[in-house]
Design a protein around this motif. Structure first.
Motif, mmCIF file in Angstrom:
data_model
loop_
_atom_site.group_PDB
_atom_site.id
_atom_site.type_symbol
_atom_site.label_atom_id
_atom_site.label_comp_id
_atom_site.label_asym_id
_atom_site.label_seq_id
_atom_site.Cartn_x
_atom_site.Cartn_y
_atom_site.Cartn_z
ATOM 1 N N TYR A 255 0.831 -1.212 0.000
ATOM 2 C CA TYR A 255 0.000 0.000 0.000
ATOM 3 C C TYR A 255 0.866 1.263 0.000
ATOM 4 C CZ TYR A 255 -4.625 -2.041 0.113
ATOM 5 O OH TYR A 255 -5.784 -2.698 -0.250
ATOM 6 N N ALA A 256 1.983 1.233 0.702
ATOM 7 C CA ALA A 256 2.888 2.395 0.701
ATOM 8 C C ALA A 256 3.426 2.649 -0.706
ATOM 9 C CB ALA A 256 4.040 2.173 1.682
ATOM 10 N N PHE A 257 3.764 1.595 -1.438
ATOM 11 C CA PHE A 257 4.263 1.748 -2.808
ATOM 12 C C PHE A 257 3.167 2.279 -3.730
ATOM 13 C CE2 PHE A 257 8.377 -0.815 -3.633
ATOM 14 C CZ PHE A 257 8.958 -0.322 -2.481
ATOM 15 N N TYR A 258 1.944 1.803 -3.590
ATOM 16 C CA TYR A 258 0.830 2.323 -4.400
ATOM 17 C C TYR A 258 0.590 3.796 -4.071
ATOM 18 C CZ TYR A 258 -1.090 -1.932 -6.597
ATOM 19 O OH TYR A 258 -1.300 -3.048 -7.385
ATOM 20 N N ARG A 259 0.549 4.107 -2.804
ATOM 21 C CA ARG A 259 0.271 5.492 -2.397
ATOM 22 C C ARG A 259 1.375 6.446 -2.835
ATOM 23 N NH1 ARG A 259 -2.186 3.049 3.055
ATOM 24 N NH2 ARG A 259 -4.373 2.951 2.329
ATOM 25 N N ALA A 260 2.600 5.963 -2.928
ATOM 26 C CA ALA A 260 3.728 6.793 -3.351
ATOM 27 C C ALA A 260 3.854 6.885 -4.872
ATOM 28 C CB ALA A 260 5.029 6.243 -2.764
ATOM 29 N N GLY A 261 3.020 6.147 -5.616
ATOM 30 C CA GLY A 261 3.081 6.181 -7.071
ATOM 31 C C GLY A 261 4.133 5.273 -7.669
ATOM 32 N N ILE A 262 4.669 4.378 -6.868
ATOM 33 C CA ILE A 262 5.676 3.436 -7.346
ATOM 34 C C ILE A 262 5.005 2.254 -8.042
ATOM 35 C CG2 ILE A 262 7.513 1.851 -6.619
ATOM 36 C CD1 ILE A 262 8.013 3.918 -4.292
ATOM 37 N N LEU A 263 3.913 1.786 -7.480
ATOM 38 C CA LEU A 263 3.115 0.719 -8.084
ATOM 39 C C LEU A 263 1.785 1.289 -8.537
ATOM 40 C CD1 LEU A 263 3.637 -2.202 -5.525
ATOM 41 C CD2 LEU A 263 4.656 -1.987 -7.793
#
Length: 87
Positions: free
Chosen positions: A40-48
């Motif tokens: 979720y952190a990666f999605y929220r950061a725009g990485i995923l």
């Protein structure tokens, strides 16, 4: 994929949220699942961004070399991060 995210997540001190991703919005990753916080952190950061319009992650699937390259680029080059919204 899940293990890749869990291995590389600690590479940075923090992930600034770029996207509004609601809890449990990723169809195949629910809070409480293994590595869900990191994913979720990666999605929220725009990485995923997911594999489809719904944001499906496929946590148990093998990760492709091209996906690894994209993730690493987005981790370390913030201008490459993507804006998405999942609710």
């Amino acid at each position: 994929r899940r293990e890749f995210v869990s291995i590389f997540y600690p590479a940075m001190d923090g992930y600034k949220a770029l996207n509004n991703i609601a809890d449990n919005a990723i169809p195949d990753v629910k809070l409480g699942d293994k590595c869900a916080d990191e994913i979720y952190a990666f999605y929220r950061a725009g990485i995923l961004t997911g594999s489809d319009a719904k944001g499906t992650f496929h946590p148990a699937s093998s990760i492709k070399r091209s996906e690894v390259a994209t993730i690493l680029l987005r981790m370390f080059e913030t201008s490459a991060r993507k804006s998405i919204s999942l609710s």
